[in-house]
Scaffold this motif. Structure first.
Motif, PDB file in Angstrom:
ATOM      1  N   GLY A   1       0.797  -1.219   0.000  1.00  0.00           N
ATOM      2  CA  GLY A   1       0.000   0.000   0.000  1.00  0.00           C
ATOM      3  C   GLY A   1       0.829   1.268   0.000  1.00  0.00           C
ATOM      4  N   SER A   2       2.134   1.121   0.325  1.00  0.00           N
ATOM      5  CA  SER A   2       3.023   2.283   0.324  1.00  0.00           C
ATOM      6  C   SER A   2       3.645   2.535  -1.039  1.00  0.00           C
ATOM      7  CB  SER A   2       4.132   2.085   1.370  1.00  0.00           C
ATOM      8  OG  SER A   2       3.580   1.976   2.671  1.00  0.00           O
ATOM      9  N   VAL A   3       3.357   1.679  -2.006  1.00  0.00           N
ATOM     10  CA  VAL A   3       3.897   1.824  -3.354  1.00  0.00           C
ATOM     11  C   VAL A   3       2.900   2.646  -4.175  1.00  0.00           C
ATOM     12  CG1 VAL A   3       4.577   0.579  -5.452  1.00  0.00           C
ATOM     13  CG2 VAL A   3       5.152  -0.343  -3.196  1.00  0.00           C
ATOM     14  N   ALA A   4       3.420   3.617  -4.937  1.00  0.00           N
ATOM     15  CA  ALA A   4       2.541   4.535  -5.665  1.00  0.00           C
ATOM     16  C   ALA A   4       1.573   3.813  -6.582  1.00  0.00           C
ATOM     17  CB  ALA A   4       3.385   5.528  -6.463  1.00  0.00           C
ATOM     18  N   GLY A   5       2.059   2.796  -7.292  1.00  0.00           N
ATOM     19  CA  GLY A   5       1.195   2.081  -8.228  1.00  0.00           C
ATOM     20  C   GLY A   5       0.007   1.425  -7.557  1.00  0.00           C
ATOM     21  N   ALA A   6       0.227   0.883  -6.339  1.00  0.00           N
ATOM     22  CA  ALA A   6      -0.869   0.255  -5.604  1.00  0.00           C
ATOM     23  C   ALA A   6      -1.853   1.305  -5.108  1.00  0.00           C
ATOM     24  CB  ALA A   6      -0.318  -0.567  -4.443  1.00  0.00           C
ATOM     25  N   ALA A   7      -1.317   2.435  -4.628  1.00  0.00           N
ATOM     26  CA  ALA A   7      -2.183   3.485  -4.115  1.00  0.00           C
ATOM     27  C   ALA A   7      -3.083   4.046  -5.212  1.00  0.00           C
ATOM     28  CB  ALA A   7      -1.329   4.602  -3.515  1.00  0.00           C
ATOM     29  N   VAL A   8      -2.560   4.149  -6.435  1.00  0.00           N
ATOM     30  CA  VAL A   8      -3.364   4.630  -7.556  1.00  0.00           C
ATOM     31  C   VAL A   8      -4.431   3.609  -7.950  1.00  0.00           C
ATOM     32  CG1 VAL A   8      -3.282   5.203 -10.020  1.00  0.00           C
ATOM     33  CG2 VAL A   8      -1.563   6.143  -8.465  1.00  0.00           C
ATOM     34  N   SER A   9      -4.100   2.340  -7.843  1.00  0.00           N
ATOM     35  CA  SER A   9      -5.023   1.297  -8.314  1.00  0.00           C
ATOM     36  C   SER A   9      -6.242   1.168  -7.425  1.00  0.00           C
ATOM     37  CB  SER A   9      -4.305  -0.046  -8.417  1.00  0.00           C
ATOM     38  OG  SER A   9      -4.011  -0.571  -7.129  1.00  0.00           O
ATOM     39  N   ALA A  10      -6.105   1.474  -6.122  1.00  0.00           N
ATOM     40  CA  ALA A  10      -7.241   1.307  -5.222  1.00  0.00           C
ATOM     41  C   ALA A  10      -7.041   2.148  -3.969  1.00  0.00           C
ATOM     42  CB  ALA A  10      -7.420  -0.164  -4.840  1.00  0.00           C
ATOM     43  N   ASP A  11      -8.070   2.843  -3.551  1.00  0.00           N
ATOM     44  CA  ASP A  11      -8.000   3.561  -2.280  1.00  0.00           C
ATOM     45  C   ASP A  11      -7.922   2.553  -1.134  1.00  0.00           C
ATOM     46  OD1 ASP A  11      -8.248   5.825  -3.772  1.00  0.00           O
ATOM     47  OD2 ASP A  11     -10.009   6.593  -2.698  1.00  0.00           O
ATOM     48  N   GLY A  12      -7.049   2.832  -0.181  1.00  0.00           N
ATOM     49  CA  GLY A  12      -6.924   1.937   0.961  1.00  0.00           C
ATOM     50  C   GLY A  12      -6.308   0.596   0.634  1.00  0.00           C
ATOM     51  N   TYR A  13      -5.504   0.555  -0.448  1.00  0.00           N
ATOM     52  CA  TYR A  13      -4.890  -0.717  -0.864  1.00  0.00           C
ATOM     53  C   TYR A  13      -4.103  -1.315   0.302  1.00  0.00           C
ATOM     54  CZ  TYR A  13      -2.516  -4.161  -3.801  1.00  0.00           C
ATOM     55  OH  TYR A  13      -2.056  -5.339  -4.348  1.00  0.00           O
ATOM     56  N   GLU A  14      -4.320  -2.606   0.536  1.00  0.00           N
ATOM     57  CA  GLU A  14      -3.572  -3.327   1.558  1.00  0.00           C
ATOM     58  C   GLU A  14      -2.959  -4.575   0.948  1.00  0.00           C
ATOM     59  OE1 GLU A  14      -5.907  -4.171   4.990  1.00  0.00           O
ATOM     60  OE2 GLU A  14      -6.286  -2.061   5.455  1.00  0.00           O
TER      61      GLU A  14
ATOM     62  N   VAL B   1      15.121  -1.532 -13.411  1.00  0.00           N
ATOM     63  CA  VAL B   1      14.382  -0.356 -12.951  1.00  0.00           C
ATOM     64  C   VAL B   1      12.886  -0.547 -13.197  1.00  0.00           C
ATOM     65  CG1 VAL B   1      14.128   2.137 -13.171  1.00  0.00           C
ATOM     66  CG2 VAL B   1      16.389   1.065 -13.495  1.00  0.00           C
ATOM     67  N   PRO B   2      12.068  -0.532 -12.151  1.00  0.00           N
ATOM     68  CA  PRO B   2      10.617  -0.694 -12.355  1.00  0.00           C
ATOM     69  C   PRO B   2       9.973   0.583 -12.867  1.00  0.00           C
ATOM     70  CG  PRO B   2      11.100  -0.402 -10.029  1.00  0.00           C
ATOM     71  CD  PRO B   2      12.428  -0.447 -10.727  1.00  0.00           C
ATOM     72  N   ALA B   3       8.996   0.439 -13.727  1.00  0.00           N
ATOM     73  CA  ALA B   3       8.274   1.596 -14.249  1.00  0.00           C
ATOM     74  C   ALA B   3       7.456   2.250 -13.136  1.00  0.00           C
ATOM     75  CB  ALA B   3       7.369   1.169 -15.395  1.00  0.00           C
ATOM     76  N   TYR B   4       7.257   3.544 -13.291  1.00  0.00           N
ATOM     77  CA  TYR B   4       6.503   4.302 -12.300  1.00  0.00           C
ATOM     78  C   TYR B   4       5.266   4.917 -12.974  1.00  0.00           C
ATOM     79  CZ  TYR B   4       5.457   7.869  -8.798  1.00  0.00           C
ATOM     80  OH  TYR B   4       4.826   8.644  -7.850  1.00  0.00           O
ATOM     81  N   PRO B   5       4.106   4.894 -12.342  1.00  0.00           N
ATOM     82  CA  PRO B   5       3.801   4.260 -11.060  1.00  0.00           C
ATOM     83  C   PRO B   5       3.135   2.894 -11.281  1.00  0.00           C
ATOM     84  CG  PRO B   5       2.075   5.812 -11.618  1.00  0.00           C
ATOM     85  CD  PRO B   5       3.030   5.780 -12.790  1.00  0.00           C
ATOM     86  N   THR B   6       3.828   1.842 -10.991  1.00  0.00           N
ATOM     87  CA  THR B   6       3.270   0.495 -11.055  1.00  0.00           C
ATOM     88  C   THR B   6       3.540  -0.207  -9.724  1.00  0.00           C
ATOM     89  OG1 THR B   6       5.284  -0.576 -11.885  1.00  0.00           O
ATOM     90  CG2 THR B   6       3.776   0.357 -13.533  1.00  0.00           C
ATOM     91  N   MET B   7       2.806  -1.281  -9.484  1.00  0.00           N
ATOM     92  CA  MET B   7       3.051  -2.039  -8.258  1.00  0.00           C
ATOM     93  C   MET B   7       4.427  -2.689  -8.269  1.00  0.00           C
ATOM     94  SD  MET B   7      -0.446  -3.698  -6.778  1.00  0.00           S
ATOM     95  CE  MET B   7      -0.962  -4.592  -8.231  1.00  0.00           C
ATOM     96  N   SER B   8       4.984  -2.888  -9.456  1.00  0.00           N
ATOM     97  CA  SER B   8       6.313  -3.498  -9.539  1.00  0.00           C
ATOM     98  C   SER B   8       7.390  -2.636  -8.885  1.00  0.00           C
ATOM     99  CB  SER B   8       6.681  -3.757 -11.004  1.00  0.00           C
ATOM    100  OG  SER B   8       5.876  -4.773 -11.552  1.00  0.00           O
ATOM    101  N   GLU B   9       7.054  -1.379  -8.594  1.00  0.00           N
ATOM    102  CA  GLU B   9       8.014  -0.538  -7.888  1.00  0.00           C
ATOM    103  C   GLU B   9       8.362  -1.115  -6.516  1.00  0.00           C
ATOM    104  OE1 GLU B   9       8.734   4.199  -6.845  1.00  0.00           O
ATOM    105  OE2 GLU B   9       6.703   3.394  -7.018  1.00  0.00           O
ATOM    106  N   VAL B  10       7.552  -2.059  -6.047  1.00  0.00           N
ATOM    107  CA  VAL B  10       7.866  -2.683  -4.761  1.00  0.00           C
ATOM    108  C   VAL B  10       9.222  -3.383  -4.791  1.00  0.00           C
ATOM    109  CG1 VAL B  10       6.811  -4.966  -5.169  1.00  0.00           C
ATOM    110  CG2 VAL B  10       6.871  -4.001  -2.855  1.00  0.00           C
ATOM    111  N   TRP B  11       9.678  -3.787  -5.996  1.00  0.00           N
ATOM    112  CA  TRP B  11      11.011  -4.404  -6.087  1.00  0.00           C
ATOM    113  C   TRP B  11      12.089  -3.411  -5.660  1.00  0.00           C
ATOM    114  CZ3 TRP B  11      12.185  -9.350  -6.491  1.00  0.00           C
ATOM    115  CH2 TRP B  11      11.194 -10.230  -6.957  1.00  0.00           C
TER     116      TRP B  11
END
Length: 510
Positions: free
Chosen positions: A430-443, A491-501
């Motif tokens: 949920g702290s990754v930008a891509g996840a936050a964009v995909s859903a509010d309150g992402y966990e 390098v992971p693309a921004y903003p995607t959940m793959s930024e978690v890497w």
């Protein structure tokens, strides 16, 4: 390449009572189809034997129908988590439309298209129940009682999959419980359903039927679900199941069952009695080997078929008998079974294929063959295409629960058991930008297990909405034994959940 004067049977040609092929594959599910395809690419004649539907469990009663049933609920949940889309969503799942789409994915339990594929690939089909009668010889009994004898010149491959186990609980069998087959082919959705077992089938079907409005009770003997995953996966999935209305009862067992007045009465180890319109047993599966005639070649009927990494059956002389998929007891997933199928198909093709098959100038030998393999092994010899080594160190799995759970390689506990010195690194998705964009309150949570001596990742686990597609990057890292210092440059693309890497590597101190 049948014997002179015989005709390879297809769906439309008559069958002689004795036929000879280079390779006989028993089981025409996803695993058997892949074996037949790979083995036949170098000119070998191949026949598959199937007692039920060509395409097997995955196509008609497991992977495809279950995921079709789960997808509408996942889509609704995703839309409701995004303001702007949430306001457009009203009502509940249309059960009729969902089941119609499910049935379309199973081709309405008609295997004509699968049979057509076999015909187009030049693979013969014999319908019936196959049983070994000796080395390289099988008898196939059709539904009408007629018998065809099949002889393999070179190899027999057993790919008959697995079957559900009904636990020895007083009255359970008499109560006519469902297995996964009845659950995924349901037409009349029950008002209430008791699910026994907290594995993949139990969790997924509990989710699917809750989406359909069924009151679901999930009964789990242990203290968590999805026991093969990291413990934090169970916490997330159980919490979500309860949020969607599933009554999850951990550390609970059924001790007696009986059906009366249109429902099943289950007496539980807690002393209470649960009444449900239907019961789904999802407590495990066993290899479907009881009636294959294994005893005629020195093996034990009904047992797991033990194989080496080339999928050759251990304890059978002359290297003619192979097995792949659930019957081996190695990994019970369709994708891993298909991987094994590709390995054994290539082994058979390299060992017994025609002279015009591609042959490099050098390379390691396939066991039992004087011909070089078609690809060189790595320096350590660990990743040859003729060895199913991923079964030991790099098995990927996804559970389409809500949230989804995915893992590859070793858990922290399994790594310690293997004698590895490891550290784990965890990060909140949920702290990754891509996840936050995909859903509010992402966990969600991502975790990697690092072998500190070699500096490589040996395991990865993800839990969260829509994380299934993230798994393959982790699989590549584990299989490729990519040094974590080198992953810094992926390098992971921004903003995607793959930024978690990136965040995982930063947390690891890189």
């Amino acid at each position: 390449m049948t014997d002179e004067g015989t005709t390879a049977p297809t769906a439309s040609t008559p069958q002689d009572d004795q036929l000879t092929y280079d390779v006989v594959v028993v089981g025409a599910g996803a695993v058997g189809e892949n074996v037949a395809d790979r083995a036949g690419r170098t000119g070998l004649s191949v026949v598959v034997v199937e007692q039920e539907l060509v395409g097997g469990e995955c196509s008609y009663w497991a992977c495809m129908p279950s995921k079709a049933m789960l997808r509408p609920g996942a889509v609704l949940a995703a839309a409701r988590a995004v303001p702007g889309a949430a306001e457009a969503v009203s009502g509940t799942i249309d059960t009729t439309a969902l089941l119609a789409r499910r049935s379309a994915f199973t081709s309405h339990w008609d295997d004509a298209s699968q049979v057509s594929w076999l015909d187009g690939a030049g693979i013969a089909l014999v319908r019936g129940a196959a049983r070994l009668t000796g080395p390289r010889v099988l008898e196939v009994t059709s539904d009408d009682g007629s018998v065809v004898t099949l002889t393999a010149r070179h190899a027999v491959v057993l790919a008959t999959g697995s079957e559900p186990v009904i636990p020895d609980i007083d009255g359970l069998v008499r109560s006519a419980p469902w297995t996964s087959r009845e659950a995924t082919s349901v037409e009349d959705v029950p008002a209430s359903l008791a699910v026994l077992g907290g594995g993949v089938v139990g969790v997924e079907m509990a989710t699917a039927f809750a989406d359909l409005g069924t009151h679901v009770t999930l009964i789990v003997r242990g203290d968590r679900v999805l026991n093969g995953f990291e413990p934090f996966v169970s916490e997330a999935v159980v919490g979500s199941l309860r949020e969607i209305g599933v009554d999850v009862r951990l550390e609970t067992q059924v001790v007696e069952a009986h059906r009366e007045d249109g429902g099943v009465h289950l007496r539980l180890s807690t002393g209470s009695v649960l009444v449900a319109e239907q019961v789904l047993v999802a407590t495990g599966r066993r290899p479907a080997t009881a009636d294959l005639g294994l005893e005629t070649v020195g093996l034990t009927a009904g047992s797991t078929i033990t194989v080496d990494d080339s999928l050759a059956v251990k304890g059978v002389a002359d290297g003619w008998l192979f097995a792949a998929g659930d019957v081996t007891g190695r990994v019970a997933t369709t994708h891993q079974g298909k991987y094994q199928a590709r390995v054994v198909g290539d082994v058979i093709a390299a060992r017994f294929g025609t002279a015009d098959a591609p042959e490099p100038a050098d390379g390691p030998q396939v066991p039992g063959s004087e011909r070089p393999a078609a690809a060189a092994e790595s320096a350590a010899g660990a990743w040859s295409r003729y060895r199913a080594t991923a079964d030991h160190a790099a098995v990927p799995q996804v559970v389409f629960s809500r949230p989804e759970a995915a893992s590859v390689g070793l858990t922290e506990s399994a790594a310690h058991d293997a004698g590895l010195t490891v550290r784990t690194v965890e990060y909140a998705l949920g702290s990754v930008a891509g996840a936050a964009v995909s859903a509010d309150g992402y966990e969600g949570t991502a975790q990697i297990v690092i072998d500190t001596e070699r500096g490589v990742i040996v395991g990865a686990t993800f839990v969260g909405p829509e994380i299934a597609e993230m798994l393959h990057a982790a699989t590549i890292a584990v299989v490729g034994e990519v040094p974590i210092e080198r992953l810094w440059h992926a390098v992971p693309a921004y903003p995607t959940m793959s930024e978690v890497w990136l965040r995982l590597l930063e947390t690891a101190g890189l």
